[in-house]
Write an enzyme that holds these catalytic residues in place. Structure first.
Site, PDB file in Angstrom:
ATOM      1  CG  HIS A   1      35.559  39.022  37.644  1.00  0.00           C
ATOM      2  ND1 HIS A   1      35.912  37.876  38.317  1.00  0.00           N
ATOM      3  CD2 HIS A   1      34.334  39.346  38.107  1.00  0.00           C
ATOM      4  CE1 HIS A   1      34.929  37.535  39.143  1.00  0.00           C
ATOM      5  NE2 HIS A   1      33.965  38.415  39.038  1.00  0.00           N
TER       6      HIS A   1
ATOM      7  CG  HIS B   1      44.790  33.363  33.598  1.00  0.00           C
ATOM      8  ND1 HIS B   1      44.362  32.094  33.915  1.00  0.00           N
ATOM      9  CD2 HIS B   1      44.912  33.999  34.795  1.00  0.00           C
ATOM     10  CE1 HIS B   1      44.229  31.981  35.222  1.00  0.00           C
ATOM     11  NE2 HIS B   1      44.567  33.127  35.786  1.00  0.00           N
ATOM     12  CD  GLU B   2      47.052  37.246  35.338  1.00  0.00           C
ATOM     13  OE1 GLU B   2      46.286  37.898  36.069  1.00  0.00           O
ATOM     14  OE2 GLU B   2      47.540  36.147  35.679  1.00  0.00           O
TER      15      GLU B   2
ATOM     16  CG  HIS C   1      42.124  37.220  37.072  1.00  0.00           C
ATOM     17  ND1 HIS C   1      41.159  36.440  37.648  1.00  0.00           N
ATOM     18  CD2 HIS C   1      43.232  36.439  36.990  1.00  0.00           C
ATOM     19  CE1 HIS C   1      41.657  35.235  37.909  1.00  0.00           C
ATOM     20  NE2 HIS C   1      42.917  35.209  37.504  1.00  0.00           N
TER      21      HIS C   1
END
Ligand SMILES: [Zn+2]
Length: 595
Positions: free
Chosen positions: A395, A388-389, A392
């Site tokens: 991105h 998940h992290e 980010h």
């Protein structure tokens, strides 16, 4: 799992390298001074911007300031998070916060100045100064608010009321974090102890139903006792949203909240409508829960316990990282090489140590690179958090690489797409490679529960906000009864009839901090649905979607969120992405039922 009693024990390659921001403190100090001087200079533009040239000079210097200021601030924040007990780090952060106040003070004149210009003047400035091209879109973006800004005197009055208007939210925060006293629960040795939030999240998943029930009752006890106080803070918050929308000439509180992202209210309404039209699989899942748990009456405290028991996977960090890389391979070589860089170049702070900030986050720093904080526990949840992290993080990295500073930062609306795509690719990979039936069941159950929490629950909250704001807009008084009725009705519609309602269910509204940040949670649901569509197509080998998704990750905030998503084939102005997500959920539930 290795536990560490101090940060010094953690191997260096599992700690982030803050020297990438500042090799030593003296450089931090000199940047702090530099920003102070820059802020002084900016102040001198107050009343002195009167042509394209001076406007450009101001904006250029402000951008330079914000570049350096971000480094100063981020460094002190990351330093504190390593060990929140460390006074020397705390003092860096305090000084950075002081600097932030100076920066705001020296630039606060600008917005009122800009919004006071007429459009012709602004256009003529832009036409006469070549350098303003770079700032043009941003200037017009701010200009969009012009119709919602009041006269100077009125704005002055509102700004003086600022703290008072924030009182409902502040008061709820105080109740919820400081004053609240949960009831008692029984420990394994038969002692009575007061429940904490940390204990609750574990106990509500306990296999022992009596333990779950006891924790549930203890958790809701203060909320039920404080129902009138909390109803009045929530009611005041909603009324103030409604009043502010009216004062600032928005058609409704909802439309005021959606204005910043340029989201039409149809998107919000579509989300709720399409979800409710396709709610049957969620009801079916509730039924399955009831069967699997073999209970006569399904209660709310039966909703979080994993349906597959006894699966405890130990996944050491190295292995977790390898697994993540394999799972995200469908995103292509560039993506994978960035993931390797994150680990090899020490962007990630992996281990839990005393005093370290809890949870997990990614912080992208323009001009440096992303930093990721974890508290890795060598288990399945930690593997998902890692993916998940890193979503980010990549991105941030790609947007910083491909965008100028002004558009490098992405909005919350699009952020959760990047992290959720990774989670879906990961679960898909695990389900495809796992042979053990119990583990497969466990993984599916994990996916379904996560889907429920990130999508359905948030849509239900979003509808609660919509209904209660509309009631306030129509002049209906809001109180405990109205909140209870609305919440209970929605809970029934979303979760189905398999439930027996405890008295506490209808008080669900009273414990949600997000309700003090209006019309915000729907973004979790739209992000989740978008991610489902993208991940499904990428897994199907749709190379066009893959390319457009990678471009999306490079786009920062170069366009409005809905436009950025449209370029990847996700059109949230239609119900299609929501319907696709519902279809996926239905498949998951059927697959789980068969297993
Ligand atoms: Zn996230």
């Amino acid at each position: 799992m290795t536990t560490y009693t101090s940060r010094n024990e953690v191997p260096i390659n599992e700690k982030w390298n803050l020297e990438d921001i500042y090799p030593d403190l003296s450089k931090w100090e000199s940047d702090l001074k530099l920003v102070e001087n820059m802020a002084e200079k900016l102040k001198q533009f107050d009343g002195a911007i009167n042509d394209g040239k001076s406007l450009f000079q101001y904006l250029k210097q402000r951008e330079e300031l914000s570049y350096t200021f971000n480094h100063v601030y981020a460094y002190s924040m990351l330093k504190v998070d390593e060990d929140t007990r460390e006074a020397s780090s705390q003092s860096l952060l305090d000084r950075a916060k002081g600097l932030s106040v100076k920066v705001s003070a020296s630039t606060s004149f600008f917005m009122p100045y800009l919004l006071g210009l007429d459009k012709e003047t602004l256009s003529s400035y832009i036409a006469e100064e070549e350098g303003l091209k770079y700032f043009e879109e941003d200037l017009y973006e701010s200009f969009r608010y012009k119709t919602h800004v009041l006269t100077k005197d009125q704005e002055e009055v509102l700004s003086q009321l600022g703290e008072a208007l924030a009182a409902p939210s502040t008061t709820f925060g105080m109740i919820n974090n400081a004053d609240i006293k949960f009831g008692d629960v029984t420990t394994d040795n038969g002692e009575k102890v007061q429940l904490t939030r940390g204990m609750y999240s574990k106990l509500i998943e306990n296999e022992d139903r009596e333990k779950r029930r006891e924790a549930y009752k203890a958790y809701y006890k203060p909320y039920v006792e404080l129902k009138n106080s909390i109803a009045s803070t929530l009611s005041a918050a909603i009324k103030s949203n409604v009043t502010m929308a009216r004062i600032r000439k928005y058609p409704s509180a909802l439309e005021k909240a959606l204005f910043g992202d340029m989201v039409p209210k149809e998107v919000y309404e579509n989300l709720i409508k399409a979800t409710k039209e396709n709610i049957a699989p969620l009801h079916r899942y509730t039924e399955i829960r009831k069967e699997k748990l073999q209970v006569d009456e399904l209660r709310q405290y039966d909703m979080s316990v994993p349906l597959v028991q006894g699966v405890k996977q130990v996944i050491p960090y190295e292995e977790a990282y390898e697994t993540m890389i394999k799972a995200l391979a469908p995103l292509g070589d560039e993506y994978v090489s960035i993931l390797k860089e994150f680990k090899d170049a020490r962007y990630i702070d992996v281990r839990e140590t005393p005093g370290k900030r809890s949870g997990a986050y990614n912080l992208g720093i323009y001009g440096v690179h992303p930093f990721i904080l974890l508290n890795h526990q060598d288990d399945l949840d930690s593997l998902f958090t890692l993916a998940h992290e890193c979503g980010h993080g990549v991105h941030s990295k790609l947007s910083s690489q491909h965008q100028p500073q002004i558009t490098a930062r992405y909005s919350i609306f699009v952020a959760e797409v990047a992290s959720t795509v990774n989670e879906i690719l990961l679960i898909n990979y695990l389900l495809n490679t796992e042979k053990n039936l119990e583990v497969r069941k466990h993984l599916l159950n994990h996916f379904i529960d996560q889907f429920k929490g990130t999508f359905f629950t948030q849509v239900m909250f979003a509808e609660f906000e919509k209904i209660t704001h509309e009631l306030a807009e129509n002049g209906t008084p809001l109180n405990v009864e109205v909140f209870n009725q609305t919440y209970e009705q929605l809970f029934r519609e979303y979760n189905g009839e398999a439930f027996v309602f405890d008295e506490e269910v209808k008080f669900g509204w009273s414990r949600i901090p997000h309700f003090y940040r209006p019309f915000y949670v729907y973004k979790y649901a739209t992000g989740y649905a978008s991610a489902i569509q993208l991940a499904t197509k990428i897994l199907d080998g749709d190379s066009e979607t893959l390319q457009s998704y990678l471009n999306f990750l490079r786009s920062g905030s170069s366009d409005y969120p809905l436009e950025l998503l449209k370029k990847t084939g996700v059109d949230l102005t239609t119900p299609v992405p929501i319907q696709n997500a519902m279809k996926k959920f239905s498949e998951l539930v059927e697959e789980f039922a068969v297993l």
